[in-house]
Write a protein that holds these residues in place. Structure first.
Motif, short mmCIF file in Angstrom:
data_model
loop_
_atom_site.label_atom_id
_atom_site.label_comp_id
_atom_site.label_asym_id
_atom_site.label_seq_id
_atom_site.Cartn_x
_atom_site.Cartn_y
_atom_site.Cartn_z
N UNK A 110 0.81 -1.22 0.00
CA UNK A 110 0.00 0.00 0.00
C UNK A 110 0.85 1.26 0.00
N UNK A 111 1.89 1.27 0.85
CA UNK A 111 2.82 2.42 0.91
C UNK A 111 3.45 2.69 -0.45
N UNK A 112 3.88 1.60 -1.07
CA UNK A 112 4.62 1.74 -2.32
C UNK A 112 3.69 2.19 -3.44
N UNK A 113 2.47 1.67 -3.46
CA UNK A 113 1.54 2.09 -4.50
C UNK A 113 1.20 3.57 -4.33
N UNK A 125 -4.40 2.12 -9.06
CA UNK A 125 -4.37 1.55 -7.70
C UNK A 125 -4.08 2.58 -6.62
N UNK A 126 -3.66 3.79 -7.00
CA UNK A 126 -3.36 4.83 -6.01
C UNK A 126 -4.67 5.26 -5.32
N UNK A 127 -4.63 5.49 -3.99
CA UNK A 127 -5.87 5.88 -3.30
C UNK A 127 -6.54 7.12 -3.91
N UNK A 141 -9.20 4.19 -14.40
CA UNK A 141 -10.00 3.07 -13.88
C UNK A 141 -9.12 1.82 -13.93
N UNK A 142 -9.05 1.06 -12.83
CA UNK A 142 -8.23 -0.15 -12.85
C UNK A 142 -8.54 -1.02 -14.08
N UNK A 143 -7.49 -1.59 -14.64
CA UNK A 143 -7.58 -2.19 -15.98
C UNK A 143 -8.54 -3.37 -16.07
N UNK A 144 -8.51 -4.27 -15.10
CA UNK A 144 -9.34 -5.47 -15.23
C UNK A 144 -10.84 -5.12 -15.14
N UNK A 171 -8.78 -4.84 -4.04
CA UNK A 171 -8.73 -3.46 -4.52
C UNK A 171 -8.51 -3.40 -6.02
N UNK A 172 -8.08 -4.53 -6.58
CA UNK A 172 -7.70 -4.58 -8.00
C UNK A 172 -8.90 -4.93 -8.87
N UNK A 173 -9.73 -5.83 -8.38
CA UNK A 173 -10.86 -6.31 -9.19
C UNK A 173 -12.20 -6.03 -8.49
N UNK A 174 -12.48 -6.76 -7.41
CA UNK A 174 -13.83 -6.78 -6.84
C UNK A 174 -14.36 -5.41 -6.43
N UNK A 175 -13.57 -4.67 -5.62
CA UNK A 175 -14.11 -3.40 -5.10
C UNK A 175 -14.30 -2.35 -6.20
N UNK A 176 -13.28 -2.12 -7.07
CA UNK A 176 -13.55 -1.13 -8.13
C UNK A 176 -14.67 -1.57 -9.08
N UNK A 177 -14.78 -2.87 -9.31
CA UNK A 177 -15.86 -3.35 -10.19
C UNK A 177 -17.22 -3.09 -9.57
N UNK A 178 -17.32 -3.27 -8.25
CA UNK A 178 -18.59 -3.00 -7.57
C UNK A 178 -18.96 -1.53 -7.74
N UNK A 179 -17.96 -0.64 -7.65
CA UNK A 179 -18.22 0.80 -7.82
C UNK A 179 -18.69 1.09 -9.25
#
Ligand code: NAD
Length: 299
Positions: A110-113, A125-127, A141-144, A171-179
């Motif tokens: 998380x820190x590094x992203x 992926x950045x907050x 928008x996250x790619x997947x 954070x990569x798939x499920x959560x952004x896809x739900x949004x």
């Protein structure tokens, strides 16, 4: 009982159509002397990560774009990795910077992203970028998840009004896809249920889906008895299962595609479904980043 003629939603034609749409935009940038550029950070020697980075950079090269991979030792310190990211944030030739996940355990992902410049965060992926997505004003928008929307649209699957059940809350798939699926947008407007390891009775929820997206990383998790006939299934999972093939492994999805034929209205195969779209969206986001850095507006 009549059997459904299941549509196999392969990703390649969707990705090819997207690359065709990107070509004129790449040309406009070229006329200004700008080549969209990606730099990928590969930390350690995870073979799957090396394959993923290779398939991403190869596509950039095929399209005449710039792609560089920085391979760093698996025992690199947090501070040394932060210094590399800072250097690449400042390098004008790279419009996109990605840190291939997963990182070795001693590195705080998380820190590094968060240290990637938001304007170069083509993975989204950045907050800052995740927050903008949640607020309904996305920058990257996250790619997947973005690729999944593109795929559904290409195959004429309307999302609005559906009950979309997502399995997986990353954070990569499920959560952004739900949004995205629940956003008040033509590409959204679905009712979303988000399932995860804390979900009691997963099958009860998956049976309610008329759009089922599975991103659990568990090979064969969703079986035919867990779905309702006519469901549209997007299988995001890529799982390596050991076998005696020359490679020593076989790629399997989170759903057994073969067993869903005749039951699902449409399904993505693994491999060859969502995967090509993830790469295509990475190219798309990098072109967008290059346009923004050059002040080029596209419609
Ligand atoms: P992750 O491990 O970060 O998240 C998996 C999620 O699935 C978790 O939120 C967990 O709660 C949920 N889960 C796991 N087992 C479950 C179970 N039994 N019941 C209910 N929920 C369960 O994974 P990720 O990064 O989101 O990736 C998921 C899968 O998708 C992996 O196989 C990954 O390789 C694949 N993937 C594919 C692409 C692509 O381009 N096709 C892109 C990203 C990820």
């Amino acid at each position: 009982m009549s059997s459904i003629d299941t549509v196999l939603m392969t990703g390649k034609p969707v990705a090819t159509a997207l690359y065709e749409r990107l070509k004129p935009r790449i040309e406009v940038l070229g006329q200004k002397g700008i080549t969209p550029g990606l730099v990928a950070l590969l930390v350690g020697d995870d073979p799957a990560s090396a394959i993923y980075v290779g398939s991403k950079t190869r596509k950039f090269e095929e399209l005449g774009l710039l792609a560089e991979t920085r391979t760093l030792p698996g025992d690199i310190s947090r501070d040394d990795l932060l210094a590399v990211i800072a250097e690449l944030n400042a390098a004008d030739r790279f419009h996109g910077l990605l840190v291939q996940l997963p990182l070795p355990n001693h590195l705080p992902a998380n820190d590094l992203l968060e240290s990637v410049a938001p304007a170069k965060d083509i993975d989204g992926f950045h907050p800052f970028n995740l927050g903008r997505l949640l607020a309904g004003n996305p920058t990257f928008i996250p790619c997947t998840p973005q690729g999944i929307l593109e795929l559904l649209s290409h195959y004429g699957i309307t999302v609005a009004g559906r009950h979309a059940v997502i399995v997986g809350r990353s954070n990569i798939v499920g959560k952004p896809l739900a949004a995205l699926l629940s956003a008040k947008q033509p590409s959204g407007n679905a009712t979303v249920t988000l399932c995860h390891t804390g979900t009691a009775n997963l099958a009860h929820h998956t049976r309610q889906a008329d759009l089922l997206i599975v991103a659990s990383g568990q090979a064969g998790l969703v079986t035919p008895d867990m779905v309702t006939p006519g469901v549209v299934i997007v299988d995001v999972g890529i799982n390596r299962t050991g076998d005696d093939s020359p490679k020593g492994y076989h790629l399997r999805g989170d759903v057994d595609t073969e067993k869903m034929l005749g039951i699902a209205q449409a399904i993505t195969p693994v491999p060859g479904g969502v995967g090509p779209l993830t790469v295509a969206m990475l190219v798309s986001n990098t072109v967008l980043a290059a346009e923004r850095s050059a002040g080029v507006v596209h419609n």
